[in-house]
Design a protein around this motif. Sequence first.
Motif, PDB file in Angstrom:
ATOM      1  N   LYS A 177      36.828  58.564  35.642  1.00 15.88           N
ATOM      2  CA  LYS A 177      36.581  57.190  35.893  1.00 15.88           C
ATOM      3  C   LYS A 177      37.175  57.195  37.813  1.00 15.88           C
ATOM      4  O   LYS A 177      36.130  55.803  38.275  1.00 15.88           O
ATOM      5  CB  LYS A 177      38.400  56.380  35.662  1.00 15.88           C
ATOM      6  N   LEU A 178      37.315  57.795  38.642  1.00 13.85           N
ATOM      7  CA  LEU A 178      37.275  57.795  39.470  1.00 13.85           C
ATOM      8  C   LEU A 178      36.166  58.944  39.967  1.00 13.85           C
ATOM      9  O   LEU A 178      35.884  59.156  41.392  1.00 13.85           O
ATOM     10  CB  LEU A 178      39.131  58.689  40.159  1.00 13.85           C
ATOM     11  N   ASN A 179      35.398  59.529  39.339  1.00 16.25           N
ATOM     12  CA  ASN A 179      33.736  59.552  39.384  1.00 16.25           C
ATOM     13  C   ASN A 179      34.602  61.201  40.496  1.00 16.25           C
ATOM     14  O   ASN A 179      33.278  61.782  41.191  1.00 16.25           O
ATOM     15  CB  ASN A 179      33.112  58.730  40.774  1.00 16.25           C
ATOM     16  N   LYS A 180      35.654  61.698  39.906  1.00 18.20           N
ATOM     17  CA  LYS A 180      36.188  62.445  40.335  1.00 18.20           C
ATOM     18  C   LYS A 180      35.345  64.044  39.051  1.00 18.20           C
ATOM     19  O   LYS A 180      36.404  64.435  38.934  1.00 18.20           O
ATOM     20  CB  LYS A 180      37.420  62.924  40.534  1.00 18.20           C
ATOM     21  N   LEU A 181      34.115  63.732  38.500  1.00 22.42           N
ATOM     22  CA  LEU A 181      33.464  64.697  37.817  1.00 22.42           C
ATOM     23  C   LEU A 181      34.325  66.291  38.104  1.00 22.42           C
ATOM     24  O   LEU A 181      34.536  66.562  37.264  1.00 22.42           O
ATOM     25  CB  LEU A 181      32.087  64.212  37.343  1.00 22.42           C
ATOM     26  N   GLU A 182      33.854  66.873  38.937  1.00 22.79           N
ATOM     27  CA  GLU A 182      33.782  68.843  38.821  1.00 22.79           C
ATOM     28  C   GLU A 182      35.530  68.506  38.697  1.00 22.79           C
ATOM     29  O   GLU A 182      36.291  69.884  38.163  1.00 22.79           O
ATOM     30  CB  GLU A 182      33.289  69.104  40.663  1.00 22.79           C
ATOM     31  N   GLN A 183      36.351  68.059  39.280  1.00 22.08           N
ATOM     32  CA  GLN A 183      38.208  67.885  39.215  1.00 22.08           C
ATOM     33  C   GLN A 183      38.112  67.528  37.769  1.00 22.08           C
ATOM     34  O   GLN A 183      39.198  68.976  37.225  1.00 22.08           O
ATOM     35  CB  GLN A 183      38.866  67.691  40.193  1.00 22.08           C
ATOM     36  N   ALA A 184      38.095  66.703  37.104  1.00 22.82           N
ATOM     37  CA  ALA A 184      38.065  66.787  35.782  1.00 22.82           C
ATOM     38  C   ALA A 184      37.843  67.438  34.315  1.00 22.82           C
ATOM     39  O   ALA A 184      38.058  68.098  34.009  1.00 22.82           O
ATOM     40  CB  ALA A 184      37.383  65.186  35.453  1.00 22.82           C
ATOM     41  N   ILE A 185      36.321  68.096  35.654  1.00 24.43           N
ATOM     42  CA  ILE A 185      35.599  69.247  34.358  1.00 24.43           C
ATOM     43  C   ILE A 185      36.946  70.825  34.502  1.00 24.43           C
ATOM     44  O   ILE A 185      37.180  71.625  33.668  1.00 24.43           O
ATOM     45  CB  ILE A 185      34.848  69.693  35.017  1.00 24.43           C
ATOM     46  N   GLU A 186      37.630  71.136  35.622  1.00 22.38           N
ATOM     47  CA  GLU A 186      38.407  72.208  36.071  1.00 22.38           C
ATOM     48  C   GLU A 186      40.007  71.680  35.471  1.00 22.38           C
ATOM     49  O   GLU A 186      40.781  72.287  34.685  1.00 22.38           O
ATOM     50  CB  GLU A 186      38.838  72.136  37.275  1.00 22.38           C
ATOM     51  N   ASP A 187      40.271  70.134  35.145  1.00 20.85           N
ATOM     52  CA  ASP A 187      41.242  70.059  34.828  1.00 20.85           C
ATOM     53  C   ASP A 187      41.880  70.350  33.097  1.00 20.85           C
ATOM     54  O   ASP A 187      42.828  70.309  32.343  1.00 20.85           O
ATOM     55  CB  ASP A 187      41.760  68.644  35.114  1.00 20.85           C
ATOM     56  N   CYS A 188      40.429  69.661  32.767  1.00 21.09           N
ATOM     57  CA  CYS A 188      39.909  69.585  30.782  1.00 21.09           C
ATOM     58  C   CYS A 188      39.562  71.709  30.911  1.00 21.09           C
ATOM     59  O   CYS A 188      40.308  71.984  29.868  1.00 21.09           O
ATOM     60  CB  CYS A 188      38.277  69.271  30.756  1.00 21.09           C
ATOM     61  N   THR A 189      39.336  72.175  31.668  1.00 22.95           N
ATOM     62  CA  THR A 189      39.388  74.217  31.934  1.00 22.95           C
ATOM     63  C   THR A 189      41.201  74.448  31.605  1.00 22.95           C
ATOM     64  O   THR A 189      41.711  75.264  30.520  1.00 22.95           O
ATOM     65  CB  THR A 189      38.495  74.506  32.784  1.00 22.95           C
ATOM     66  N   LYS A 190      41.359  73.455  32.262  1.00 22.19           N
ATOM     67  CA  LYS A 190      42.879  74.559  32.588  1.00 22.19           C
ATOM     68  C   LYS A 190      43.978  73.956  31.407  1.00 22.19           C
ATOM     69  O   LYS A 190      44.961  74.517  30.686  1.00 22.19           O
ATOM     70  CB  LYS A 190      44.062  73.501  33.455  1.00 22.19           C
ATOM     71  N   ALA A 191      43.293  72.647  30.560  1.00 23.15           N
ATOM     72  CA  ALA A 191      44.478  71.879  29.222  1.00 23.15           C
ATOM     73  C   ALA A 191      43.840  72.917  28.160  1.00 23.15           C
ATOM     74  O   ALA A 191      44.299  73.500  27.046  1.00 23.15           O
ATOM     75  CB  ALA A 191      43.832  70.578  29.239  1.00 23.15           C
ATOM     76  N   ILE A 192      42.539  73.490  28.338  1.00 21.70           N
ATOM     77  CA  ILE A 192      42.047  74.269  26.719  1.00 21.70           C
ATOM     78  C   ILE A 192      42.177  75.452  27.144  1.00 21.70           C
ATOM     79  O   ILE A 192      43.162  75.932  25.572  1.00 21.70           O
ATOM     80  CB  ILE A 192      40.309  74.497  26.710  1.00 21.70           C
ATOM     81  N   LYS A 193      42.943  75.578  28.322  1.00 25.96           N
ATOM     82  CA  LYS A 193      43.752  77.342  28.750  1.00 25.96           C
ATOM     83  C   LYS A 193      44.670  77.713  27.240  1.00 25.96           C
ATOM     84  O   LYS A 193      44.956  78.179  27.405  1.00 25.96           O
ATOM     85  CB  LYS A 193      43.588  78.253  29.781  1.00 25.96           C
ATOM     86  N   LEU A 194      45.767  75.941  28.082  1.00 25.20           N
ATOM     87  CA  LEU A 194      47.025  75.973  27.515  1.00 25.20           C
ATOM     88  C   LEU A 194      46.671  75.562  26.295  1.00 25.20           C
ATOM     89  O   LEU A 194      47.859  76.701  25.433  1.00 25.20           O
ATOM     90  CB  LEU A 194      47.530  75.026  28.185  1.00 25.20           C
TER      91      LEU A 194
END
Length: 519
Positions: free
Chosen positions: A335-352
């Motif tokens: 929503k804040l257009n922090k798309l690369e950060q959002a991708i990184e957060d999703c990757t962390k979620a999937i890793k968990l």
Amino acid sequence: MGILRTAAEGGAEGGMKGSHASSHPPPLDSKMATVDYDSSADPEMDLTSDEELEREAEGFKEQGNVYYVKKDYAEAFNFYTKAIDLCPKNASYYGNRAATLMMLSRYREALEDSQQAVRLDDTFMKGHMREGKCHLLLGNAMAATRCFQKVQELEPESSQAQQELKNAESILEFERLAEISFEKRDFRMVVFCMDRALESASACHRFKVLKAECLALLGRYPEAQSVASDILRMDSTNGDALYVRGLCLYYEDCIDKAVQFFVQALRMAPDHEKARLACRNAKALKAKKEEGNKAFKEGSFEEAYDLYSEALTIDPNNIKTNAKLYCNRATVGSKLNKLEQAIEDCTKAIKLDETYIKAYLRRAQCYMDTEQYEEAVRDYEKVYQTEKTKEHKNLLKNAQLELKKSKRKDYYKVLGVDKNATEDEIKKAYRKRALMHHPDRHSGASAEVQKEEEKKFKEVGEAFTVLSDPKKKSRYDSGHDLEDDDMNMGLSSSHIQDLFSSLSCNLTIGPGNFFFQFG
């Protein structure tokens, strides 16, 4: 019959006639154990009474032995108890009842009887052996060692005492390794050590709880729950087991139920520090997550982002909740257009949590938004393999289409316009790019530069030919391959001049200068 040897270290003491073992013993009159005697009776009568009590007690013991042989340990326990009630100073009666209690897996009670037996007779070897076995089964290897050493003093050739000493040493070593491994957070090694220790200390709740806690920390919640539940069936007030039940629920993101178990554990064991810390973390995590959700719903995305970030610092061990927090923060980030950060957060979620579909979907959308179509297709394929819904199928097809389109010339990029550009914006962009790459403007450049600029000029013409024609543009936008429809976009040199002259512009070339004027 000789001394009976069983798993309870020799079984019950005392001989019995063979006929007793094959028939149900006749019940004895219980009134004999409750007869009152006049204290004023003469000493000879007192002596007679003591002898009668001893004979009656021996009768109860013999009947207990019969039931012990038949493996009716509950009845054996009752008769040994009657014998003890009549003669509470007889060590062998306590020894027999301890053996029976061990067969009933009532090791704490068996320990008390064994200890009473050796208090009455310190030379009672079987009493020391049983006390040691009870200590060992309950996980107290140090106390067990002292008992087995006493047995060796009384009977130096005892191979059983020697073997039990080795078992006690093994338990102490596994305890030591488990403690080191827990500090290193090597929970698999702790589980291994506890499994080995429990082979000799099968009734040790402490070992079982440590194993269950580590299983929970490894994310093996059903196994951890099973171990904790087994303990609670035997001891519903066990604070450690209640804590582990709460821990499993907490790590499975059932925070309200988890708090209930933590509170109950603290009620049973007010000084239980792990339960206190887990309860505090659970409440804090729930509160912070709810604050973040509230801020998101209200459209306060920056605040929500910060609150989710704070929540992630509360308990790194809570894998499932943290996976959801990372995914929530990724949603806010997009929503804040922090798309690369959002991708990184999703990757962390999937890793968990590799089964977290929502995180794959969120990451795939972020990949689409950043035109990383191959990555988006990969994530949508993973989702569709897991949940074959119509919605997921359409998302995958759309990503595959965008991937195919991305491998063609991007005419919007060639002209430098957005995909939603209007007809006028496309025309203006074409004029600008055409002038920029017109061959006459680069006539003084090297042959290599002239060739490159001519190529770009042709591409500009191709782009304009497609995007200025509504029908071609529509087919291009929908992913159709225009070349397959005999719509070859290659432009000849004469076509280039025709396109450029159609702009009604005048080109004046001066020494080192170009002047353009559109009509």
